[in-house]
Scaffold this motif. Structure first.
Motif, PDB file in Angstrom:
ATOM      1  N   GLU A 153      38.711  37.683  33.995  1.00  0.00           N
ATOM      2  CA  GLU A 153      39.773  37.692  35.002  1.00  0.00           C
ATOM      3  C   GLU A 153      39.266  37.393  36.410  1.00  0.00           C
ATOM      4  O   GLU A 153      40.053  37.243  37.332  1.00  0.00           O
ATOM      5  N   SER A 154      37.951  37.329  36.587  1.00  0.00           N
ATOM      6  CA  SER A 154      37.370  36.960  37.880  1.00  0.00           C
ATOM      7  C   SER A 154      35.882  36.703  37.691  1.00  0.00           C
ATOM      8  O   SER A 154      35.261  37.250  36.770  1.00  0.00           O
ATOM      9  N   ASN A 155      35.309  35.906  38.565  1.00  0.00           N
ATOM     10  CA  ASN A 155      33.860  35.706  38.562  1.00  0.00           C
ATOM     11  C   ASN A 155      33.215  36.278  39.820  1.00  0.00           C
ATOM     12  O   ASN A 155      32.061  35.989  40.119  1.00  0.00           O
ATOM     13  N   VAL A 156      33.950  37.117  40.558  1.00  0.00           N
ATOM     14  CA  VAL A 156      33.447  37.633  41.835  1.00  0.00           C
ATOM     15  C   VAL A 156      33.031  39.101  41.732  1.00  0.00           C
ATOM     16  O   VAL A 156      31.912  39.469  42.087  1.00  0.00           O
ATOM     17  N   VAL A 157      33.930  39.960  41.272  1.00  0.00           N
ATOM     18  CA  VAL A 157      33.658  41.402  41.202  1.00  0.00           C
ATOM     19  C   VAL A 157      33.977  41.908  39.799  1.00  0.00           C
ATOM     20  O   VAL A 157      35.146  42.031  39.426  1.00  0.00           O
ATOM     21  N   ASN A 158      32.929  42.204  39.029  1.00  0.00           N
ATOM     22  CA  ASN A 158      33.100  42.721  37.664  1.00  0.00           C
ATOM     23  C   ASN A 158      32.506  44.113  37.476  1.00  0.00           C
ATOM     24  O   ASN A 158      32.741  44.736  36.441  1.00  0.00           O
ATOM     25  N   THR A 159      31.722  44.584  38.428  1.00  0.00           N
ATOM     26  CA  THR A 159      31.077  45.895  38.308  1.00  0.00           C
ATOM     27  C   THR A 159      31.221  46.677  39.606  1.00  0.00           C
ATOM     28  O   THR A 159      31.464  46.109  40.672  1.00  0.00           O
ATOM     29  N   THR A 160      31.031  47.975  39.496  1.00  0.00           N
ATOM     30  CA  THR A 160      31.076  48.842  40.670  1.00  0.00           C
ATOM     31  C   THR A 160      30.002  48.450  41.681  1.00  0.00           C
ATOM     32  O   THR A 160      30.239  48.452  42.892  1.00  0.00           O
ATOM     33  N   GLU A 161      28.831  48.096  41.194  1.00  0.00           N
ATOM     34  CA  GLU A 161      27.747  47.680  42.086  1.00  0.00           C
ATOM     35  C   GLU A 161      28.164  46.477  42.931  1.00  0.00           C
ATOM     36  O   GLU A 161      27.901  46.429  44.145  1.00  0.00           O
TER      37      GLU A 161
END
Length: 289
Positions: A153-161
């Protein structure tokens, strides 16, 4: 202490007058404090009438949205970035009109499958855009929630880090993290550590089962997640999300890949979820007593 919310798509697939009436009244009947409205299609939304109905029923609104590929603040193309910023500014205006204090979601990229990593230039555009939008949010007393979504759904923000890195670079107090246990199940190693990493930077939470159906009918470790929320003293909204082809939204159902029927009775689903979340929240607090 937390306000419990429910996504409008549990009740209706559009924001026409009759649908909003159902969304608000059924949410109140099921015991919710808050309704989350997706702002993907505003063609039928009467902002003034909706706000009046919410106030009449004692229900708070929250808003969410994703961006489009032709209005994407992570693009290398400045014209595309500008359209993304304009879309976020419009969403803030709608949220303020409804009386919402939260605008959440994938505010940093288009909602959909990318076929390459985000570029360094695209990341800079994300930070610059969010700085500008966060300033507007602060003037409207609205908190922005960066929803951490999965790789499809995105390639920018996938994790909390990654989300914490964006927050640090933007440096805006009205920008918080929005955790969603459904996405965490795909991208995070566990449900406890990311919550602790967020700490007071956590501003909004989505609860949903791994298959988007009834809470407790899948394999997610809700106990661990709610204990983590209690551990950091989280007092923000906790909103239930579930989708089925029993309620079809023009465009959004396709974007979310809602291909099958996971439930038919929205009230039974929402009523069950409200008690499920309350029980887990209460147990987590008692466990720390």
């Amino acid at each position: 202490m937390n306000k419990f919310g429910v996504h409008a798509l549990v009740w209706a697939g559009d924001l026409s007058g009759p649908s909003v009436q159902r969304i608000v009244t059924q949410s109140k009947k099921a015991g919710y404090d808050l309704v989350e409205f997706s702002l993907h299609d505003l063609s039928e939304l009467d902002i003034g009438a909706t706000r009046a109905l919410l106030e009449e029923n004692g229900i708070e609104p929250a808003c969410s949205r994703g961006l489009a590929f032709d209005a994407d603040v992570s693009s290398d193309n400045l014209e595309v970035v500008a359209r993304g910023v304009a879309l976020l500014e419009e969403s803030l205006e709608v949220a303020q009109g409804l009386g919402a204090k939260f605008l959440c979601g994938g505010l940093y990229s288009a909602f959909g499958k990318y076929h390459q990593p985000v570029s360094a230039l695209g990341r800079r555009h994300v930070v610059e855009s969010l700085k500008r939008v966060a300033d507007s949010a602060a003037k409207r007393d609205i908190t922005l929630g960066l929803e951490i979504v999965n790789r499809y759904e995105s390639n920018v923000v996938n994790t909390t880090e990654q989300a914490l890195d964006v927050l640090e670079k933007v440096g805006a107090p009205h920008l918080k993290i929005h955790l969603d246990i459904y996405h965490m199940n795909i991208e995070e190693a566990d449900f406890f550590t990311p919550v602790l990493a967020c700490g007071d930077k956590l501003g909004y939470v989505h609860i949903g089962e791994n298959h988007r159906g009834y809470l407790g009918s899948g394999h997610l470790d809700f106990s661990s997640f709610f204990h983590a929320l209690a551990h950091i003293g989280y007092t923000g909204p906790i909103a239930f999300e579930s989708f089925s082809d029993a309620v079809v939204s023009r465009g959004l159902s396709v974007d979310l890949s809602i291909w099958r029927n996971l439930w038919n009775d929205g009230f039974d689903l929402a009523n069950h979820a409200r008690q499920f979340m309350q029980n887990h929240a209460d147990a987590a607090v008692l466990g720390r007593a």
